[in-house]
Design a protein around this motif. Structure first.
Motif, PDB file in Angstrom:
ATOM      1  N   ALA A 150     -10.572 -55.654  99.788  1.00 43.59           N
ATOM      2  CA  ALA A 150     -11.719 -55.224 100.598  1.00 43.59           C
ATOM      3  C   ALA A 150     -11.311 -54.434 101.831  1.00 43.59           C
ATOM      4  O   ALA A 150     -12.130 -53.721 102.408  1.00 43.59           O
ATOM      5  N   HIS A 151     -10.048 -54.531 102.253  1.00 46.41           N
ATOM      6  CA  HIS A 151      -9.643 -53.958 103.529  1.00 46.41           C
ATOM      7  C   HIS A 151      -9.234 -52.490 103.389  1.00 46.41           C
ATOM      8  O   HIS A 151      -8.381 -52.147 102.579  1.00 46.41           O
ATOM      9  N   LEU A 152      -9.840 -51.652 104.200  1.00 48.28           N
ATOM     10  CA  LEU A 152      -9.593 -50.205 104.158  1.00 48.28           C
ATOM     11  C   LEU A 152      -8.695 -49.726 105.280  1.00 48.28           C
ATOM     12  O   LEU A 152      -8.255 -48.581 105.279  1.00 48.28           O
ATOM     13  N   GLY A 153      -8.440 -50.551 106.266  1.00 47.19           N
ATOM     14  CA  GLY A 153      -7.592 -50.183 107.391  1.00 47.19           C
ATOM     15  C   GLY A 153      -7.665 -51.276 108.435  1.00 47.19           C
ATOM     16  O   GLY A 153      -8.392 -52.262 108.278  1.00 47.19           O
ATOM     17  N   GLY A 154      -6.886 -51.104 109.515  1.00 42.83           N
ATOM     18  CA  GLY A 154      -6.938 -52.117 110.554  1.00 42.83           C
ATOM     19  C   GLY A 154      -5.911 -51.900 111.634  1.00 42.83           C
ATOM     20  O   GLY A 154      -5.094 -50.971 111.588  1.00 42.83           O
TER      21      GLY A 154
END
Length: 467
Positions: free
Chosen positions: A175-179
């Motif tokens: 689910a994670h696209l960046g951070g």
């Protein structure tokens, strides 16, 4: 001034997984203290400990309507976070020098918390493995840019940018696209921390009365706290009552209690290693109805969601204890974030109240016409570590000290207020539903409706810098 007692909340996993503490005595008969603190959570305990540290002869008493930590302090996610994500709001409120000071002090408070646990042999599962602030929809990518720019303007670099691939590798979630990553942050078992602080406070000579709901305060040069079985008079009174402060008319406009829901898995064994989330990082996404999640020492996932659900009149009732509707929302987001899990992994769920301010920063002051009745409220779901700073601010206010804490811009500030009932509940529910529709659309890659975007813009601030 009358108080509205509330029934005990359903115990959280944190509360049921540690030995039941022997209750302190109830408030029976007549007692006197120099300082009386209503509320035995993080803020009340840190205030008491700081006062005793600064003035060892000061007689301090804490009164709690149930047990210390039975409110929000014993049922939150256990994220010990800094104020760097709020630095844009702090700069606008305090100016650059004080914002830099508070940012560094809030980061230091996390390290101090670990040292406090080690020094006093408190097994609060303190784990300092950092925090990932992530985007789970295209609309949220780089929402942290304003915060990073504000930090850079102050000469601070608490965050490290990560690619989407790196975030997915570290979390195991597609689910994670960046951070971005903040290394100083930690997690704790919050109820174990409260019980350790309670023990230290008792050892330091703080009197604690539990299962003693205060029915009324008779104000005056000496305040009188009236319980069912006794009274406590004090020269100075501190209200450390978190979301329960909404029962006090003067404070009700400053905060709105909203629901936060947590679901907990069973111990997952080697499943966490298979997922790839082995570094112990805590994680938060960028939704306004934020998802926050962390692992535990015995290999569980605690997955929380700030759902924003409210009660009419801000009464602390079932929606802040055990709410099936918000628990269902939280479960759905857990499985959307970690689709490799199945329903059999779930163990328990609970809810809790968050005392939200409009800008998500706390407010300190004294009641109008009552310079000896102080308050520190509005922790907005981020009080585990910053409550240490709150204890310093309140202690300096109570002891009439002249220092950097008593001169804080958080004291007596003109915070934006919430409307009275029925507009608070009706309007808040409309805004909450608009935020839900907007964020569902964004998660599905659709453009939200204009009306939903407009109404969502009226919601209190989240993590992202809106200054």
């Amino acid at each position: 001034m009358k108080f509205r007692a509330s029934p005990p909340l359903k115990p959280s996993h944190w509360q049921t997984s540690v030995p039941v503490p022997v209750p302190c005595p109830t408030l029976q008969g007549n007692h006197h203290a120099d300082v009386a603190i209503i509320g035995g959570g993080f803020v009340g305990l840190w205030t008491a400990l700081t006062i005793r540290e600064l003035e060892p002869d000061c007689r301090v008493a804490i009164v709690d309507q149930h047990l210390c930590g039975s409110g929000a302090s014993g049922r939150n996610g256990g994220f010990a976070m800094s104020w760097w994500p709020k630095i844009g709001t702090l700069r606008a409120l305090c100016g650059d020098d004080e914002a830099r000071f508070l940012g560094h002090q809030s980061e230091q408070a996390i390290h101090d918390l670990g040292e406090f646990c080690a020094r006093h042999d408190i097994d609060a599962h303190f784990t300092q493995k950092g925090w990932l602030w992530t985007a789970t929809s295209a609309a949220h990518v780089d929402t942290w840019n304003g915060t990073l720019a504000a930090c850079a303007a102050l000469g601070a670099q608490p965050f490290q940018r990560l690619s989407g691939a790196e975030v997915r590798r570290r979390t195991g979630s597609p689910a994670h696209l960046g951070g971005v990553f903040e290394v100083s942050n930690a997690t704790v078992q919050p109820y174990a921390l409260v019980q350790g602080m309670r023990r230290v406070a008792l050892d330091a000579g703080v009197a604690i009365f539990e299962n003693s709901p205060i029915r009324m305060i008779e104000p005056g040069a000496t305040g009188c706290l009236i319980a069912d079985g006794g009274t406590l008079t004090a020269d100075r009174v501190v209200l450390a009552t978190n979301a329960w402060s909404a029962a006090i008319p003067e404070l009700a406009r400053l905060i709105v209690p909203v629901n936060s829901s947590i679901v907990m898995t069973h111990p997952l064994g080697d499943k966490l290693e298979q997922i790839g989330w082995t570094g112990g990082e805590s994680i938060t996404d960028s939704q306004l109805m934020v998802n926050y999640y962390r692992t535990t020492r015995d290999g569980r996932i605690a997955f929380g969601k700030g759902t924003g659900a409210m009660n009419f009149g801000s009464a602390i009732r079932e929606v802040f204890s055990e709410d099936p509707a918000t628990a269902a929302e939280t479960r759905a987001d857990l499985f959307a974030t970690f689709p490799m899990l199945d329903q059999t992994c779930l163990d328990c769920a609970w809810s809790g109240p968050i005392d939200r301010t409009f800008d998500s920063l706390p407010v300190f002051g004294h009641l109008r016409g009552q310079p000896n009745i102080f308050y520190g409220i509005g922790w907005s779901g981020n009080g585990v570590a910053p409550s240490r700073l709150g204890g310093r601010i309140l202690a300096s206010m109570v002891l009439r000290r002249d220092d950097e804490w008593s001169r804080s811009s958080l004291i007596g500030r003109r915070a934006k207020t919430f409307p009275p009932e029925p507009f608070r509940y009706v309007g808040g529910s409309m805004v909450r539903n608009a935020v839900r529709r907007k964020e569902i659309a964004e998660m599905q890659g659709r453009k939200p409706r204009s009306l939903d975007r407009l109404l969502a813009g009226l919601a209190p601030a989240g993590l992202e810098d809106k200054s």
